[in-house]
Enzyme design. Structure first.
Site, PDB file in Angstrom:
ATOM      1  N   GLY A  88       0.830  -1.083  -0.072  1.00 27.46           N
ATOM      2  CA  GLY A  88       0.129  -0.010  -0.095  1.00 27.46           C
ATOM      3  C   GLY A  88       0.822   1.297  -0.070  1.00 27.46           C
ATOM      4  N   CYS A  89       2.117   1.084  -0.103  1.00 33.44           N
ATOM      5  CA  CYS A  89       3.134   2.449  -0.020  1.00 33.44           C
ATOM      6  C   CYS A  89       3.807   2.250  -1.605  1.00 33.44           C
ATOM      7  CB  CYS A  89       4.282   2.036   1.003  1.00 33.44           C
ATOM      8  SG  CYS A  89       3.617   2.162   2.544  1.00 33.44           S
ATOM      9  N   GLU A  90       3.779   3.423  -2.022  1.00 36.00           N
ATOM     10  CA  GLU A  90       4.396   3.455  -3.565  1.00 36.00           C
ATOM     11  C   GLU A  90       5.929   3.305  -3.185  1.00 36.00           C
ATOM     12  OE1 GLU A  90       3.889   7.320  -5.596  1.00 36.00           O
ATOM     13  OE2 GLU A  90       1.814   6.698  -5.817  1.00 36.00           O
ATOM     14  N   SER A  91       6.486   3.665  -2.463  1.00 44.00           N
ATOM     15  CA  SER A  91       7.933   3.383  -1.986  1.00 44.00           C
ATOM     16  C   SER A  91       8.221   2.208  -1.150  1.00 44.00           C
ATOM     17  CB  SER A  91       8.786   4.173  -1.056  1.00 44.00           C
ATOM     18  OG  SER A  91       8.263   5.576  -1.598  1.00 44.00           O
ATOM     19  N   GLY A 126       0.103   5.728   2.062  1.00 47.56           N
ATOM     20  CA  GLY A 126       1.201   4.850   2.514  1.00 47.56           C
ATOM     21  C   GLY A 126       1.317   4.820   3.944  1.00 47.56           C
TER      22      GLY A 126
END
Length: 135
Positions: A50-53, A121
């Site tokens: 759920g985090c882009e990074s 995120g």
């Protein structure tokens, strides 16, 4: 509820910043203070989805109080994780469940700089902390 001492330090430090550039610099410095995770801890099972990074989270319970460590490949995210970890350090499961993430970042003066994807995120990270604490 009294803040963990690390959270109070964060609040004091960010409150002293006159503008966003100073806050961004401070955020990067806080990110450098994150305790590094081992290669083994940077496993898929510790990855927060759920985090882009890429973000990894490890939690340990000591006498009903939680301690978390986290890592990210992105500098700004490391800083945001550091101030989040400062806020949740030593909380109980119930306190974690009641934590208002948006309010915390607003108190730090960072809310406006949280893009929707970063906000999502960080919410995913908090959600994962709550899952670990309830498990």
């Amino acid at each position: 509820m009294t803040l963990p001492s690390a959270a109070q330090q964060a609040l004091d430090a960010f409150a002293a910043c006159p503008g966003w550039e100073q806050r961004a610099r401070l955020l990067m410095q806080w990110g450098e203070r994150l305790q590094p995770l081992t290669e083994a801890e940077r496993s898929d099972s510790n990855r927060v989805h759920g985090c882009e990074s890429q973000v990894w989270l490890v939690g340990e319970k000591h006498d009903d109080r939680w301690r978390f460590r986290a890592a990210s490949d992105a500098r700004l995210i490391r800083g945001l994780l550091a101030v989040l970890l400062a806020r949740v350090d030593g909380l109980s499961h119930a306190e974690l469940a009641a934590l208002d993430l948006a309010d915390w970042f607003a108190q730090l003066g960072l809310a406006r700089q949280l893009s929707p994807s970063r906000s999502n995120g960080l919410n995913a990270v908090l959600q994962r902390m709550r899952e670990l604490a309830s498990g």
